[in-house]
Design a protein around this motif. Structure first.
Motif, PDB file in Angstrom:
ATOM      1  N   GLY A 142       0.820  -1.198   0.000  1.00 58.50           N
ATOM      2  CA  GLY A 142       0.000   0.000   0.000  1.00 58.50           C
ATOM      3  C   GLY A 142       0.863   1.260   0.000  1.00 58.50           C
ATOM      4  O   GLY A 142       2.011   1.242   0.449  1.00 58.50           O
ATOM      5  N   LEU A 143       0.303   2.331  -0.520  1.00 65.51           N
ATOM      6  CA  LEU A 143       0.992   3.633  -0.554  1.00 65.51           C
ATOM      7  C   LEU A 143       0.062   4.666   0.070  1.00 65.51           C
ATOM      8  O   LEU A 143      -1.073   4.840  -0.384  1.00 65.51           O
ATOM      9  CB  LEU A 143       1.305   4.019  -2.009  1.00 65.51           C
ATOM     10  CG  LEU A 143       1.585   5.502  -2.295  1.00 65.51           C
ATOM     11  CD1 LEU A 143       2.857   5.961  -1.596  1.00 65.51           C
ATOM     12  CD2 LEU A 143       1.721   5.742  -3.799  1.00 65.51           C
ATOM     13  N   ASP A 144       0.560   5.334   1.094  1.00 68.17           N
ATOM     14  CA  ASP A 144      -0.222   6.387   1.740  1.00 68.17           C
ATOM     15  C   ASP A 144       0.524   7.714   1.593  1.00 68.17           C
ATOM     16  O   ASP A 144       1.509   7.966   2.270  1.00 68.17           O
ATOM     17  CB  ASP A 144      -0.411   6.045   3.224  1.00 68.17           C
ATOM     18  CG  ASP A 144      -1.312   7.053   3.920  1.00 68.17           C
ATOM     19  OD1 ASP A 144      -1.683   8.057   3.268  1.00 68.17           O
ATOM     20  OD2 ASP A 144      -1.639   6.841   5.106  1.00 68.17           O
ATOM     21  N   ARG A 147       1.700  10.149   4.498  1.00 66.62           N
ATOM     22  CA  ARG A 147       2.893   9.951   5.329  1.00 66.62           C
ATOM     23  C   ARG A 147       4.193  10.193   4.566  1.00 66.62           C
ATOM     24  O   ARG A 147       5.265  10.162   5.141  1.00 66.62           O
ATOM     25  CB  ARG A 147       2.933   8.513   5.847  1.00 66.62           C
ATOM     26  CG  ARG A 147       1.638   8.027   6.442  1.00 66.62           C
ATOM     27  CD  ARG A 147       1.480   8.532   7.867  1.00 66.62           C
ATOM     28  NE  ARG A 147       0.421   7.805   8.546  1.00 66.62           N
ATOM     29  CZ  ARG A 147      -0.755   8.329   8.860  1.00 66.62           C
ATOM     30  NH1 ARG A 147      -1.026   9.569   8.550  1.00 66.62           N
ATOM     31  NH2 ARG A 147      -1.660   7.606   9.482  1.00 66.62           N
ATOM     32  N   CYS A 148       4.109  10.365   3.279  1.00 63.01           N
ATOM     33  CA  CYS A 148       5.320  10.439   2.458  1.00 63.01           C
ATOM     34  C   CYS A 148       6.102  11.730   2.737  1.00 63.01           C
ATOM     35  O   CYS A 148       5.522  12.802   2.843  1.00 63.01           O
ATOM     36  CB  CYS A 148       4.937  10.360   0.985  1.00 63.01           C
ATOM     37  SG  CYS A 148       6.308  10.637  -0.135  1.00 63.01           S
ATOM     38  N   ILE A 149       7.411  11.636   2.865  1.00 59.22           N
ATOM     39  CA  ILE A 149       8.233  12.831   3.085  1.00 59.22           C
ATOM     40  C   ILE A 149       9.055  13.162   1.839  1.00 59.22           C
ATOM     41  O   ILE A 149       9.972  13.966   1.888  1.00 59.22           O
ATOM     42  CB  ILE A 149       9.152  12.671   4.313  1.00 59.22           C
ATOM     43  CG1 ILE A 149      10.069  11.458   4.148  1.00 59.22           C
ATOM     44  CG2 ILE A 149       8.335  12.579   5.595  1.00 59.22           C
ATOM     45  CD1 ILE A 149      11.187  11.397   5.184  1.00 59.22           C
ATOM     46  N   LEU A 150       8.742  12.551   0.724  1.00 60.58           N
ATOM     47  CA  LEU A 150       9.380  12.830  -0.566  1.00 60.58           C
ATOM     48  C   LEU A 150      10.893  12.678  -0.520  1.00 60.58           C
ATOM     49  O   LEU A 150      11.634  13.458  -1.101  1.00 60.58           O
ATOM     50  CB  LEU A 150       8.988  14.234  -1.053  1.00 60.58           C
ATOM     51  CG  LEU A 150       7.496  14.376  -1.375  1.00 60.58           C
ATOM     52  CD1 LEU A 150       7.148  15.839  -1.629  1.00 60.58           C
ATOM     53  CD2 LEU A 150       7.116  13.533  -2.580  1.00 60.58           C
ATOM     54  N   CYS A 151      11.337  11.651   0.177  1.00 64.44           N
ATOM     55  CA  CYS A 151      12.779  11.444   0.295  1.00 64.44           C
ATOM     56  C   CYS A 151      13.332  10.794  -0.970  1.00 64.44           C
ATOM     57  O   CYS A 151      14.534  10.761  -1.182  1.00 64.44           O
ATOM     58  CB  CYS A 151      13.081  10.575   1.497  1.00 64.44           C
ATOM     59  SG  CYS A 151      12.500   8.880   1.290  1.00 64.44           S
ATOM     60  N   THR A 152      12.463  10.230  -1.790  1.00 66.04           N
ATOM     61  CA  THR A 152      12.807   9.526  -3.043  1.00 66.04           C
ATOM     62  C   THR A 152      13.686   8.282  -2.857  1.00 66.04           C
ATOM     63  O   THR A 152      14.308   7.824  -3.797  1.00 66.04           O
ATOM     64  CB  THR A 152      13.472  10.432  -4.119  1.00 66.04           C
ATOM     65  OG1 THR A 152      14.815  10.732  -3.736  1.00 66.04           O
ATOM     66  CG2 THR A 152      12.697  11.689  -4.371  1.00 66.04           C
ATOM     67  N   ARG A 153      13.704   7.735  -1.638  1.00 64.98           N
ATOM     68  CA  ARG A 153      14.443   6.478  -1.488  1.00 64.98           C
ATOM     69  C   ARG A 153      13.810   5.394  -2.361  1.00 64.98           C
ATOM     70  O   ARG A 153      14.502   4.588  -2.969  1.00 64.98           O
ATOM     71  CB  ARG A 153      14.391   6.011  -0.042  1.00 64.98           C
ATOM     72  CG  ARG A 153      15.356   6.714   0.883  1.00 64.98           C
ATOM     73  CD  ARG A 153      15.301   5.960   2.190  1.00 64.98           C
ATOM     74  NE  ARG A 153      15.946   6.637   3.284  1.00 64.98           N
ATOM     75  CZ  ARG A 153      15.993   6.147   4.520  1.00 64.98           C
ATOM     76  NH1 ARG A 153      15.392   4.999   4.794  1.00 64.98           N
ATOM     77  NH2 ARG A 153      16.603   6.790   5.478  1.00 64.98           N
ATOM     78  N   CYS A 154      12.464   5.387  -2.402  1.00 68.57           N
ATOM     79  CA  CYS A 154      11.767   4.364  -3.205  1.00 68.57           C
ATOM     80  C   CYS A 154      12.143   4.511  -4.677  1.00 68.57           C
ATOM     81  O   CYS A 154      12.392   3.526  -5.372  1.00 68.57           O
ATOM     82  CB  CYS A 154      10.250   4.483  -3.018  1.00 68.57           C
ATOM     83  SG  CYS A 154       9.591   6.124  -3.360  1.00 68.57           S
ATOM     84  N   VAL A 155      12.205   5.763  -5.146  1.00 69.76           N
ATOM     85  CA  VAL A 155      12.533   6.018  -6.548  1.00 69.76           C
ATOM     86  C   VAL A 155      13.935   5.504  -6.850  1.00 69.76           C
ATOM     87  O   VAL A 155      14.172   4.817  -7.845  1.00 69.76           O
ATOM     88  CB  VAL A 155      12.455   7.536  -6.857  1.00 69.76           C
ATOM     89  CG1 VAL A 155      12.806   7.794  -8.308  1.00 69.76           C
ATOM     90  CG2 VAL A 155      11.089   8.094  -6.509  1.00 69.76           C
ATOM     91  N   VAL A 201      12.780   0.239   2.162  1.00 74.51           N
ATOM     92  CA  VAL A 201      13.663   1.402   2.352  1.00 74.51           C
ATOM     93  C   VAL A 201      12.888   2.654   2.751  1.00 74.51           C
ATOM     94  O   VAL A 201      13.475   3.631   3.213  1.00 74.51           O
ATOM     95  CB  VAL A 201      14.519   1.726   1.095  1.00 74.51           C
ATOM     96  CG1 VAL A 201      15.428   0.563   0.752  1.00 74.51           C
ATOM     97  CG2 VAL A 201      13.656   2.127  -0.093  1.00 74.51           C
ATOM     98  N   CYS A 202      11.592   2.661   2.571  1.00 67.03           N
ATOM     99  CA  CYS A 202      10.792   3.840   2.922  1.00 67.03           C
ATOM    100  C   CYS A 202      10.928   4.120   4.421  1.00 67.03           C
ATOM    101  O   CYS A 202      10.655   3.253   5.241  1.00 67.03           O
ATOM    102  CB  CYS A 202       9.324   3.600   2.547  1.00 67.03           C
ATOM    103  SG  CYS A 202       8.249   4.952   3.050  1.00 67.03           S
ATOM    104  N   PRO A 203      11.364   5.317   4.784  1.00 62.52           N
ATOM    105  CA  PRO A 203      11.657   5.575   6.201  1.00 62.52           C
ATOM    106  C   PRO A 203      10.418   5.767   7.064  1.00 62.52           C
ATOM    107  O   PRO A 203      10.515   5.792   8.281  1.00 62.52           O
ATOM    108  CB  PRO A 203      12.472   6.871   6.154  1.00 62.52           C
ATOM    109  CG  PRO A 203      12.018   7.565   4.905  1.00 62.52           C
ATOM    110  CD  PRO A 203      11.664   6.487   3.930  1.00 62.52           C
ATOM    111  N   VAL A 204       9.279   5.934   6.422  1.00 59.00           N
ATOM    112  CA  VAL A 204       8.054   6.259   7.171  1.00 59.00           C
ATOM    113  C   VAL A 204       6.938   5.272   6.816  1.00 59.00           C
ATOM    114  O   VAL A 204       7.190   4.256   6.190  1.00 59.00           O
ATOM    115  CB  VAL A 204       7.608   7.714   6.869  1.00 59.00           C
ATOM    116  CG1 VAL A 204       8.537   8.719   7.499  1.00 59.00           C
ATOM    117  CG2 VAL A 204       7.530   7.939   5.365  1.00 59.00           C
ATOM    118  N   GLY A 205       5.737   5.617   7.157  1.00 59.94           N
ATOM    119  CA  GLY A 205       4.625   4.705   6.922  1.00 59.94           C
ATOM    120  C   GLY A 205       3.955   4.884   5.573  1.00 59.94           C
ATOM    121  O   GLY A 205       2.842   4.414   5.371  1.00 59.94           O
TER     122      GLY A 205
END
Ligand code: FMN
Ligand code: SF4
Ligand code: SF4
Lengths: 243, 572
Positions: A142-144, A147-155, A201-205
């Motif tokens: 899931g993607l919420d 909560r995203c902080i736009l760190c782009t780790r996922c990218v 790797v996403c640092p948040v929820g």
């Protein structure tokens, strides 16, 4: 490999030429706060938490992107830096809807623990409360956006490690969002390999496994350095075969 | 083509011009195009055909003549050298002008712009020397005015090092806003060792209200190409990109034609002017994001990526396009290169102040009588620009402040009108030279509102990569919004200042780092206006509506007034 020597917070430390200030610092046991940086991924420089002072320079430098140089004098802790770091975390908390009490990563969240570590006990800025959607179309993840902080780790992990480049960002300013393929629901993605690296790797929820509830999502990104190390050790063979 | 052939072409172009008895120059720059220049040109051409004056009377569509606020502009030249400038020309009037000038008479005096208008006499035109004089779509016109001669000289008489040295001696500094010494930058790229190098011309120009670069590209595209080629030779690059903002369709079209024409004549391409120097130029269109003018974002955009800035170092001179050393200069900077080589670096350095040499183009807009594009010597005072070149304040207005540098700059109040316009003085006042936007404001401008306007621009244009800019600009805007609507409380100015400091020091790129400038400058000179808003719910300029003043702060009558003001606003 040539060795360089520099001063960090008054300690004389040494590192390898080409390492970033952050890497040298960590190797020497001096922790600098980071959120968008993750060992194994290319540095991004977006969260600004790792800013340091360099002697002889007016402006601040992100230690993750600054290459360490012989004779550098680095200050990683000062009243000015700590104040800015606290404000940065306050801004991150105010920007979207970070309600820890109902979040899947409550207790295991890098943003939450960073706030605690820096002593952010309240937010002085307006909560922006943007109305943001969730994407729970995928059967596993899931993607919420709240909560995203736009760190782009996922990218970055998807592009650099998995090689799928499913993730990217669209929009700008506070309307920026991470997107899947060309902004489609996750389940319709034709590039996603369902590997789940982005979730880990996403640092948040913001990215989570479906089926978890409050506080149950614990992330493990140790796979990343395992892969990177194996790749590094395979590199000479790959090159020999190419030539 | 070799140099001798270039000279021949130049002589032929001059001769052809000499054969025309009367030339009607019609300004075909964006402001005049939108106020009716095409109809004027059509009327003139029709008239010439009807009266059978082809060959003897010519119509030339040129670049900007200024003053832009008085367009459409037409200038009539006679073979003997007499010239008359006309303002606010209509197609009907164009026919009258044609008849009269063909008979060697003068046109209606009420439309004549006096040649001694300070707007004309106080300018020093170097970069704009051809603007309004040549047909930007005709390469022969440019060559007729010594175009590409500087490139010929550089290639055949100078070493790359000497070219860099000449630019360094001229004292030229970056016109894109930063003011970095251009010669130094060229030397850096020249000395960098790499397989390939690139030259980039930055024509992204995102400042609201500024149009220097657009005008230059529209009016004299070959000058930029020549500057780029010289730069390419000087630093050892074989490829250049010119990055033009997407909205600038006319500029892009003219540049594209200019590139093709120059390639056809061998002034660009495999063997430039018969030398061993190879140089090609490609055009790239932006999509209208302010941040894409920032050099690292611009390069990401050229490479096909998202226009996100990257942390510097590495600087483009070390690692730019495709990780190769890249020289990036503003188009006005590159526009100054050919004139510097032609007239000599010393002549350029003779203009200006100790540290700011040469001339600077400004887009003078706002409450002045004669608004438009101007090129003035560095070191001219703000007063001379406003009261001299601009012809003073508009009817009924008195000077309050001038904004330089757009959203990255600051305001300069009345007490500093006599400050010389140079990089250091403007920075000391808390503003910046910027790329050349110059907005003159009268007493009816509210400085808090101005700061809010620029913050609104920045929050919209923030790329979103880093948090102090992405969310910081929104938070700063919220505070300014509260101040102008009456709901701010004591302490908000201090919080605003804290956010300013954070954005300034912790942002990744110049957009976030300079976004606080308009706030800081207005706080520095007009803090009492902020206080009037917060404490008395009073806007000294009468701009702000205070629709959100808490009920308990209002008397009954005031509350009723607020209510009606609010419903009026909601009705809009
Ligand atoms: C947000 C931002 C926007 C910018 N926009 C422009 C622009 O539109 N045109 C430009 O020439 N430089 C712009 N710059 C400056 C460029 O980054 C760069 O410094 C400049 O092109 C270098 O050329 P110069 O040395 O000739 O000035 C901008 C910088 C920032 C931070
Ligand atoms: S989804 Fe997670 S990893 Fe991706 S940008 Fe947002 S916070 Fe970072
Ligand atoms: S300062 Fe603003 S525009 Fe620049 S990188 Fe950060 S978010 Fe993007």
């Amino acid at each position: 490999m040539s060795v360089i020597t520099l001063t960090i917070d008054g300690h004389l430390v040494s590192g390898r030429a080409g390492q970033s200030v952050l890497e040298v610092s960590r190797d020497a046991g001096i922790e600098i706060p980071t959120l968008c940086w993750l060992e194994g991924l290319s540095p991004w420089g977006g969260c600004r938490l790792c800013v340091v002072e360099l002697k002889g320079e007016q402006r601040l430098f992100t230690s993750c992107t600054t290459v360490a140089a012989e004779g550098m004098h680095v200050v990683t802790r000062s009243a000015r830096l700590e104040n800015y770091r606290r404000m940065l975390v306050e801004l991150l908390l105010a920007e979207r809807n970070h309600y820890c009490a109902v979040c899947v990563v409550d207790g295991h969240c890098e943003l939450q623990s960073m706030a605690a570590r820096l002593g952010v006990d309240h937010v002085r800025f307006d909560y922006l409360n943007p109305p943001l959607p969730m994407d729970i179309s995928h059967d596993l993840f899931g993607l919420d956006h709240n909560r995203c902080i736009l760190c782009t780790r996922c990218v970055r992990v998807c592009d650099e490690v998995e090689g799928a480049h499913t993730w990217d960002v669209r929009g700008r300013g506070t309307t920026e969002r991470v997107v899947i393929d060309l902004d489609r629901p996750w389940k319709e993605s034709t590039s996603c390999t369902r590997c789940g690296k982005c979730v880990q790797v996403c640092p948040v929820g913001a990215l989570f496994h479906k089926g978890v509830t409050v506080g149950e999502m614990v992330k493990d990104n140790s796979f990343l350095m395992d892969i990177i190390k194996r790749r590094r050790s395979a590199q000479p063979f790959v090159e020999r075969r190419r030539s | 083509m070799n140099r001798a052939e270039l000279d021949q072409l130049r002589d032929r172009a001059r001769q052809a011009k000499g054969e025309q008895r009367v030339r009607f120059l019609v300004c075909y720059s964006t402001p005049c195009l939108s106020s009716g220049a095409p109809a004027i040109r059509a009327a003139l051409e029709e008239g010439i055909a009807e009266e059978g004056r082809k060959g003897e009377v010519a119509v030339v569509a040129t670049g900007c003549m200024g003053p832009c606020s008085r367009g459409p502009r037409v200038t009539v030249q006679h073979r003997g050298g007499q010239e008359t400038a006309y303002e606010r020309v209509t197609p009907e009037m164009a026919r009258v002008l044609l008849r009269r000038h063909a008979a060697d008479e003068e046109g209606p005096p009420e439309h004549v712009l006096a040649p001694d208008l300070p707007y004309f006499t106080r300018q020093t035109r170097w970069v704009l020397e051809n603007s309004g004089r040549v047909d930007p779509e005709n390469i022969a016109d440019y060559i007729g005015r010594d175009g590409y001669a500087a490139l010929g000289r550089a290639l055949h008489e100078m070493t790359p090092e000497e070219v860099c040295e000449a630019i360094a001696r001229s004292g030229l500094r970056g016109r894109g806003g930063g003011g970095y010494p251009t010669g130094l930058k060229w030397h850096l790229v020249r000395k960098a060792r790499a397989e390939r190098k690139f030259v980039v011309a930055n024509g992204d120009e995102g400042d609201p209200g500024a149009y220097m670069d657009r005008t230059l590209m529209e009016s004299d595209p070959h000058k930029i190409l020549e500057g780029m080629a010289i730069a390419g030779y000087a630093v050892g690059a074989d490829k250049g990109f010119i990055y033009v903002r997407g909205e600038y369709a006319v500029a892009a079209k003219r540049l594209e034609k200019a590139i093709r024409d120059a390639e056809r004549l061998g002034l660009l391409g495999a063997r430039v002017l018969d030398s061993s120097f190879r140089f090609r130029i490609d055009l790239r269109l932006g999509a209208g994001a302010f941040v894409c003018g920032e050099e690292t974002a611009l390069m990401n955009s050229i490479m096909g990526g998202r226009g996100n800035p990257s942390p510097r170092p590495p600087y483009p001179a070390q690692r730019g396009l495709w990780n190769q050393p890249t020289l990036i200069n503003n188009v006005e900077t590159l526009g100054a290169v050919a004139p510097i080589l032609r007239h000599g670096p010393e002549a350029f350095a003779a203009i200006g102040t100790a540290k700011s040499k040469g001339t600077k183009i400004f887009a003078l807009v706002g409450e002045v009588r004669t608004a438009g594009l101007i090129e003035v010597p560095m070191g001219i005072t703000l007063r001379e620009i406003v009261e001299g070149v601009g012809g003073g304040m508009s009817e009924g207005e008195t000077f309050k402040a001038a904004q330089t540098g757009g959203p990255s700059g600051g305001c300069i109040p009345r007490e500093h009108l006599d400050t010389p316009v140079d990089y250091e003085s403007l920075t000391a006042l808390g503003s910046i030279m910027g790329s050349g936007g110059l907005i003159v404001m009268g007493q009816k401008s509210c400085m808090v509102d101005v700061a809010k306007y620029f913050m609104d621009f920045c929050l919209d244009e923030s790329c979103g990569k880093c948090i102090p800019c992405r969310a910081g600009t929104v938070e700063m805007h919220r505070i300014l919004e509260r101040i102008t609507s009456g709901s701010a409380v004591e302490g908000e100015i201090e919080r605003l200042e804290e956010l300013c400091a954070l954005a300034r020091e912790a942002s990744l790129c110049g957009l976030g780092a300079t976004a606080p400038n308009p706030v800081l400058a207005t706080l520095r000179y007009f803090r009492d206006e902020y206080h009037a808003h917060i404490r008395e719910h009073r806007c000294p300029a009468g701009v702000c509506r205070f629709t959100d003043v808490p009920r308990e702060h209002l008397g009954d009558r005031q509350a009723a007034q607020m209510q009606s003001a609010r419903s009026e606003m909601e009705g809009i």
